[in-house]
Design a protein around this motif. Structure first.
Motif, PDB file in Angstrom:
ATOM      1  N   GLY A  18       0.840  -1.200  -0.023  1.00 39.78           N
ATOM      2  CA  GLY A  18       0.070  -0.118  -0.020  1.00 39.78           C
ATOM      3  C   GLY A  18       0.787   1.201  -0.069  1.00 39.78           C
ATOM      4  N   PRO A  19       0.319   2.487  -0.228  1.00 39.71           N
ATOM      5  CA  PRO A  19       0.889   3.673  -0.348  1.00 39.71           C
ATOM      6  C   PRO A  19       1.709   3.880   1.149  1.00 39.71           C
ATOM      7  N   LEU A  20       2.558   4.925   1.111  1.00 38.39           N
ATOM      8  CA  LEU A  20       3.386   5.289   2.377  1.00 38.39           C
ATOM      9  C   LEU A  20       3.135   6.878   2.257  1.00 38.39           C
ATOM     10  N   HIS A  21       3.359   7.341   3.416  1.00 34.24           N
ATOM     11  CA  HIS A  21       3.177   8.913   3.943  1.00 34.24           C
ATOM     12  C   HIS A  21       4.645   9.488   4.154  1.00 34.24           C
ATOM     13  N   ALA A  27      11.195   9.915   7.192  1.00 37.77           N
ATOM     14  CA  ALA A  27      10.696   8.690   7.401  1.00 37.77           C
ATOM     15  C   ALA A  27       9.371   8.480   6.452  1.00 37.77           C
ATOM     16  N   LEU A  28       9.127   7.360   6.162  1.00 39.45           N
ATOM     17  CA  LEU A  28       7.751   6.944   5.241  1.00 39.45           C
ATOM     18  C   LEU A  28       7.240   6.201   6.285  1.00 39.45           C
ATOM     19  N   TYR A  29       5.874   6.383   6.364  1.00 34.35           N
ATOM     20  CA  TYR A  29       4.774   5.715   7.343  1.00 34.35           C
ATOM     21  C   TYR A  29       3.794   5.166   6.670  1.00 34.35           C
ATOM     22  N   LEU A  63      -0.933  10.230  13.000  1.00 26.98           N
ATOM     23  CA  LEU A  63      -2.088  10.307  12.264  1.00 26.98           C
ATOM     24  C   LEU A  63      -2.366  11.743  12.357  1.00 26.98           C
ATOM     25  N   LEU A  64      -2.100  12.649  13.554  1.00 19.67           N
ATOM     26  CA  LEU A  64      -2.520  13.989  13.735  1.00 19.67           C
ATOM     27  C   LEU A  64      -1.554  14.568  12.781  1.00 19.67           C
ATOM     28  N   ARG A  65      -0.279  14.195  12.428  1.00 17.33           N
ATOM     29  CA  ARG A  65       0.704  14.998  11.676  1.00 17.33           C
ATOM     30  C   ARG A  65       0.284  14.659  10.046  1.00 17.33           C
ATOM     31  N   LEU A  66      -0.285  13.695   9.821  1.00 16.30           N
ATOM     32  CA  LEU A  66      -0.807  13.456   8.413  1.00 16.30           C
ATOM     33  C   LEU A  66      -2.103  14.198   8.044  1.00 16.30           C
TER      34      LEU A  66
END
Length: 78
Positions: A18-21, A27-29, A63-66
């Protein structure tokens, strides 16, 4: 790595594909698996063994950062 890097569109989690953020701390999450992959010298480390499992508190923070609600969200001033 920058947020507008075209490479981000094709990078995928090595475990669930799946996609990464991109996170501001190089870093990628993957929020689905709660895994963080480091970027070292501009190169994403996407081996399954490179990923770090995050706990509940860190996951909520990311999640808040995203979502842009956290003061350290990408694109906002610290």
């Amino acid at each position: 790595m920058k947020p507008d890097d075209p490479l981000l569109k094709i990078l995928a989690c090595p475990l669930d594909k799946g996609p990464l953020h991109l996170l501001a701390d190089d870093a990628l999450y993957n929020p689905r698996l709660r895994r963080r992959y480091p970027i070292v010298d501009g190169i994403p480390q996407l081996l399954p063994s490179s990923g770090e499992q995050l706990g509940d508190d860190e996951h909520e923070d990311f999640l808040l950062r995203l979502s842009g609600e956290h003061p350290e969200a990408p694109g906002t001033a610290p």
